[in-house]
Structures are given as C-alpha cells and as structure tokens.
Write a protein that holds these residues in place. Structure first.
Motif, PDB file in Angstrom:
ATOM      1  N   UNK A   1      14.161  -6.148  -2.742  1.00  0.00           N
ATOM      2  CA  UNK A   1      15.149  -7.166  -2.406  1.00  0.00           C
ATOM      3  C   UNK A   1      16.540  -6.555  -2.257  1.00  0.00           C
ATOM      4  N   UNK A   2      16.904  -5.688  -3.186  1.00  0.00           N
ATOM      5  CA  UNK A   2      18.217  -5.034  -3.115  1.00  0.00           C
ATOM      6  C   UNK A   2      18.328  -4.136  -1.886  1.00  0.00           C
TER       7      UNK A   2
ATOM      8  N   UNK B   1       0.803  -1.222   0.000  1.00  0.00           N
ATOM      9  CA  UNK B   1       0.000   0.000   0.000  1.00  0.00           C
ATOM     10  C   UNK B   1       0.837   1.273   0.000  1.00  0.00           C
ATOM     11  N   UNK B   2       2.129   1.157   0.206  1.00  0.00           N
ATOM     12  CA  UNK B   2       2.994   2.330   0.314  1.00  0.00           C
ATOM     13  C   UNK B   2       3.737   2.593  -0.998  1.00  0.00           C
ATOM     14  N   UNK B   3       4.011   3.869  -1.271  1.00  0.00           N
ATOM     15  CA  UNK B   3       4.699   4.274  -2.500  1.00  0.00           C
ATOM     16  C   UNK B   3       5.944   5.073  -2.132  1.00  0.00           C
ATOM     17  N   UNK B   4       7.043   4.789  -2.831  1.00  0.00           N
ATOM     18  CA  UNK B   4       8.276   5.571  -2.713  1.00  0.00           C
ATOM     19  C   UNK B   4       8.542   6.178  -4.080  1.00  0.00           C
ATOM     20  N   UNK B   5       8.818   7.474  -4.107  1.00  0.00           N
ATOM     21  CA  UNK B   5       9.133   8.153  -5.358  1.00  0.00           C
ATOM     22  C   UNK B   5      10.628   8.461  -5.367  1.00  0.00           C
TER      23      UNK B   5
ATOM     24  N   UNK C   1      10.111  -4.749 -11.048  1.00  0.00           N
ATOM     25  CA  UNK C   1      10.988  -3.682 -10.570  1.00  0.00           C
ATOM     26  C   UNK C   1      10.782  -3.479  -9.074  1.00  0.00           C
ATOM     27  N   UNK C   2       9.534  -3.502  -8.622  1.00  0.00           N
ATOM     28  CA  UNK C   2       9.249  -3.335  -7.198  1.00  0.00           C
ATOM     29  C   UNK C   2       9.932  -4.422  -6.373  1.00  0.00           C
ATOM     30  N   UNK C   3       9.768  -5.669  -6.774  1.00  0.00           N
ATOM     31  CA  UNK C   3      10.384  -6.777  -6.027  1.00  0.00           C
ATOM     32  C   UNK C   3      11.905  -6.688  -6.075  1.00  0.00           C
TER      33      UNK C   3
ATOM     34  N   UNK D   1      17.384   4.349 -14.731  1.00  0.00           N
ATOM     35  CA  UNK D   1      16.065   3.713 -14.780  1.00  0.00           C
ATOM     36  C   UNK D   1      16.084   2.520 -15.731  1.00  0.00           C
ATOM     37  N   UNK D   2      16.697   2.702 -16.886  1.00  0.00           N
ATOM     38  CA  UNK D   2      16.782   1.630 -17.870  1.00  0.00           C
ATOM     39  C   UNK D   2      17.581   0.455 -17.314  1.00  0.00           C
ATOM     40  N   UNK D   3      18.680   0.748 -16.632  1.00  0.00           N
ATOM     41  CA  UNK D   3      19.525  -0.302 -16.059  1.00  0.00           C
ATOM     42  C   UNK D   3      18.768  -1.086 -14.991  1.00  0.00           C
ATOM     43  N   UNK D   4      17.991  -0.392 -14.161  1.00  0.00           N
ATOM     44  CA  UNK D   4      17.207  -1.065 -13.122  1.00  0.00           C
ATOM     45  C   UNK D   4      16.162  -1.973 -13.754  1.00  0.00           C
ATOM     46  N   UNK D   5      15.479  -1.479 -14.764  1.00  0.00           N
ATOM     47  CA  UNK D   5      14.477  -2.298 -15.465  1.00  0.00           C
ATOM     48  C   UNK D   5      15.128  -3.541 -16.083  1.00  0.00           C
ATOM     49  N   UNK D   6      16.308  -3.380 -16.688  1.00  0.00           N
ATOM     50  CA  UNK D   6      16.998  -4.514 -17.315  1.00  0.00           C
ATOM     51  C   UNK D   6      17.439  -5.542 -16.271  1.00  0.00           C
TER      52      UNK D   6
END
Length: 104
Positions: free
Chosen positions: A38-39, A6-10, A32-34, A18-23
């Motif tokens: 985890x990291x 239920x919580x959001x971090x911006x 991406x959230x998981x 951003x692209x590297x994180x998605x990859x």
C-alpha cells in the motif's frame, strides 16, 4: 476475487527499521506485506478508531429491528415503542455516514 501472491521482494534494513515497519503495519491493522504494498503504490492508509464498536452496535440494532418486524408481521406483538429503536438505528447510521464522509 483475490489475486494470488507469487512474487517475493527481498530488502535489507536495520533492525530498528524492521521493527518500525512491523509496528506501523500492526497499528494500521494490516499485514506487513499489505502495508508495504500500500505504501509503495501511493495508496492512502486510513485507520478509524472505534469503528468496530460502532459497526457492532449497528448490527445489533439491525437484528433487534428485524426481530421486532418479524414478530409484528406474525401478529405476535403490536407496536412496542418502535420509534425509539428506529431513532437509535438512524442515529448510528448517521454517525457511520459522517465517518465515511470524513474519510473521503
């Protein structure tokens, strides 16, 4: 039981980050959230290539073994080179066990 998120971090970052994180998330087989959770919580991410194929084969061999056992118990078949099937099933279980030990 899955926890309700239920919580959001911006966060602000460069398009390259951003692209590297998605990859990296995609390569880990995670959302991406998981991946970020985890990291951030210092949990180790382990990806085992080829595990899906191994598990698929293990399930298929298990189904074959169950079907043959059912037919044998019904008296519809007698011994049908069952040692070969059991041997292959044991081999697959051993490979899976070795992977689990290596990951731990």
């Amino acid at each position: 039981m899955q926890k309700k998120k239920t919580e959001i971090i911006t966060a602000r970052m460069t398009p390259a980050d951003k692209k590297a994180i998605h990859q990296r998330a995609r390569a880990s087989g995670m959302t991406v959230t998981d991946y970020l959770t985890t990291c951030a919580l210092d949990k180790e991410i382990v990806r085992v290539d080829g595990l899906d194929d191994l598990l698929s084969e293990l399930k298929a061999q298990g189904r074959n073994l169950n079907q043959l056992t059912t037919l044998a118990n019904m008296g519809r078949i007698s011994v049908l080179r069952g040692d070969d099937l059991i041997g292959e099933y044991v081999r697959l279980c051993d490979v899976l066990g070795a992977l689990v030990r290596e990951v731990r």
